[in-house]
Design a protein around this motif. Structure first.
Motif, PDB file in Angstrom:
ATOM      1  N   GLN A  48      77.510 -90.587  18.891  1.00 48.87           N
ATOM      2  CA  GLN A  48      77.186 -92.016  18.673  1.00 48.87           C
ATOM      3  C   GLN A  48      78.291 -92.680  18.203  1.00 48.87           C
ATOM      4  O   GLN A  48      78.496 -93.902  18.852  1.00 48.87           O
ATOM      5  CB  GLN A  48      75.880 -91.859  18.369  1.00 48.87           C
ATOM      6  CG  GLN A  48      75.120 -93.399  18.274  1.00 48.87           C
ATOM      7  CD  GLN A  48      73.509 -93.443  17.732  1.00 48.87           C
ATOM      8  OE1 GLN A  48      73.108 -92.618  17.176  1.00 48.87           O
ATOM      9  NE2 GLN A  48      73.265 -94.772  17.484  1.00 48.87           N
ATOM     10  N   THR A  51      81.136 -92.845  20.254  1.00 51.84           N
ATOM     11  CA  THR A  51      81.062 -93.888  21.203  1.00 51.84           C
ATOM     12  C   THR A  51      81.114 -95.354  21.069  1.00 51.84           C
ATOM     13  O   THR A  51      81.472 -96.202  21.766  1.00 51.84           O
ATOM     14  CB  THR A  51      79.459 -93.718  22.220  1.00 51.84           C
ATOM     15  OG1 THR A  51      79.549 -92.047  22.149  1.00 51.84           O
ATOM     16  CG2 THR A  51      79.433 -94.270  23.483  1.00 51.84           C
ATOM     17  N   GLU A  52      80.187 -95.693  19.849  1.00 53.37           N
ATOM     18  CA  GLU A  52      80.049 -97.112  19.429  1.00 53.37           C
ATOM     19  C   GLU A  52      81.525 -97.765  19.152  1.00 53.37           C
ATOM     20  O   GLU A  52      81.965 -98.652  19.430  1.00 53.37           O
ATOM     21  CB  GLU A  52      79.308 -97.088  18.041  1.00 53.37           C
ATOM     22  CG  GLU A  52      77.932 -97.174  18.645  1.00 53.37           C
ATOM     23  CD  GLU A  52      77.009 -97.018  17.245  1.00 53.37           C
ATOM     24  OE1 GLU A  52      77.596 -97.244  16.058  1.00 53.37           O
ATOM     25  OE2 GLU A  52      75.645 -96.923  17.429  1.00 53.37           O
ATOM     26  N   GLY A  55      83.810 -96.850  22.894  1.00 48.85           N
ATOM     27  CA  GLY A  55      83.364 -97.265  24.295  1.00 48.85           C
ATOM     28  C   GLY A  55      82.945 -95.715  24.854  1.00 48.85           C
ATOM     29  O   GLY A  55      83.375 -94.803  24.692  1.00 48.85           O
ATOM     30  N   SER A  56      82.017 -96.158  25.998  1.00 51.50           N
ATOM     31  CA  SER A  56      81.586 -94.850  26.755  1.00 51.50           C
ATOM     32  C   SER A  56      82.606 -94.300  27.656  1.00 51.50           C
ATOM     33  O   SER A  56      82.637 -93.234  28.404  1.00 51.50           O
ATOM     34  CB  SER A  56      80.526 -95.515  27.738  1.00 51.50           C
ATOM     35  OG  SER A  56      80.803 -96.520  28.393  1.00 51.50           O
ATOM     36  N   ASP A  57      83.765 -94.821  27.843  1.00 46.89           N
ATOM     37  CA  ASP A  57      84.959 -94.254  28.329  1.00 46.89           C
ATOM     38  C   ASP A  57      85.261 -93.035  27.636  1.00 46.89           C
ATOM     39  O   ASP A  57      86.007 -92.267  28.385  1.00 46.89           O
ATOM     40  CB  ASP A  57      86.366 -95.455  28.524  1.00 46.89           C
ATOM     41  CG  ASP A  57      86.160 -96.480  29.239  1.00 46.89           C
ATOM     42  OD1 ASP A  57      85.046 -96.652  29.927  1.00 46.89           O
ATOM     43  OD2 ASP A  57      86.815 -97.370  29.133  1.00 46.89           O
ATOM     44  N   LEU A  59      83.408 -90.662  27.230  1.00 45.74           N
ATOM     45  CA  LEU A  59      82.500 -89.722  27.622  1.00 45.74           C
ATOM     46  C   LEU A  59      82.845 -88.960  28.932  1.00 45.74           C
ATOM     47  O   LEU A  59      83.389 -90.005  30.025  1.00 45.74           O
ATOM     48  CB  LEU A  59      81.125 -90.139  27.558  1.00 45.74           C
ATOM     49  CG  LEU A  59      80.488 -90.667  26.381  1.00 45.74           C
ATOM     50  CD1 LEU A  59      79.049 -91.197  26.420  1.00 45.74           C
ATOM     51  CD2 LEU A  59      80.555 -89.619  25.298  1.00 45.74           C
ATOM     52  N   GLY A  63      77.861 -86.937  30.015  1.00 41.90           N
ATOM     53  CA  GLY A  63      77.476 -87.431  28.713  1.00 41.90           C
ATOM     54  C   GLY A  63      78.223 -86.741  27.469  1.00 41.90           C
ATOM     55  O   GLY A  63      77.954 -87.362  26.364  1.00 41.90           O
TER      56      GLY A  63
END
Length: 201
Positions: A48, A51-52, A55-57, A59, A63
């Motif tokens: 988490q 990702t924060e 960014g979700s790139d 992943l 997920g």
């Protein structure tokens, strides 16, 4: 309390082979690489936070953490590498301590590739170093990872020197020879550790 034997060695030294031989005696193996993967599994505070920050790139489509992308990102950014290490190292350490607390074998093996570099031998009662000649390390790693000798030499330069590792060791396994000799060395150490472990029970 379980006696903890730290196991380390440079790249291509055969740490996994040695750990597998101890596992034949039903010894609990606690592996830093496994713990490092577990603390960034989906749903963990570790993933988490990453990702924060990135960014979700960062992943993959399922997920999970895209490790090769993360390696590239931190390879080019030292401050980010430091941030990742400060985030994950305490989590990995905590996970390994939990695993040690749950160990049921007379002693357990704590496998940490960069143990001496990160001064983590303090987590173990004894330090076992798998030692090999540098040319053996280079040949094995070239074959295993399909990389050239220069690449391996750069990795070796970033790790603790053979001398530093041996200076920190309580026990040394030489892994230049054949698998029979290696099995015999592990068998002898297993008996030694069983005897020592009695004082921790």
């Amino acid at each position: 309390m379980t006696m903890v034997v730290g196991l380390t060695g440079g790249i291509g030294s055969g740490k996994t082979t040695v750990a597998d031989l101890f596992a034949h005696y039903n010894i609990d193996i606690i592996d830093a690489d496994v713990a490092a993967r577990e603390v960034v599994e989906p749903g963990t505070p570790g993933l988490q936070a990453i990702t924060e920050k990135l960014g979700s790139d960062i992943l993959l489509t399922d997920g999970t953490l895209d490790r090769s992308k993360l390696r590239q990102v931190i390879f080019n950014d030292n401050s980010l590498k430091t941030w990742i290490n400060q985030l994950l190292h305490p989590m990995i350490r905590e996970r390994m301590l939990d695993d040690i607390a749950q160990a049921t074998s007379p002693y357990c093996l704590l496998v940490i590739p960069l143990m001496v570099e990160n001064n983590l031998q303090t987590m173990a009662h004894r330090l076992l170093v798998v030692d090999v000649d540098e040319e053996v390390q280079i040949a094995r790693t070239k074959q295993r990872d399909q990389v050239d000798a220069d690449h391996v030499k750069k990795i070796l330069a970033a790790q603790a020197s053979r001398e530093d590792r041996l200076a920190a060791a309580d026990d040394v396994i030489s892994n230049n020879g054949n698998s029979t000799a290696l099995r015999d060395e592990v068998a002898a150490l297993h008996q030694q550790y069983l005897a020592m472990s009695l004082q921790y029970q």
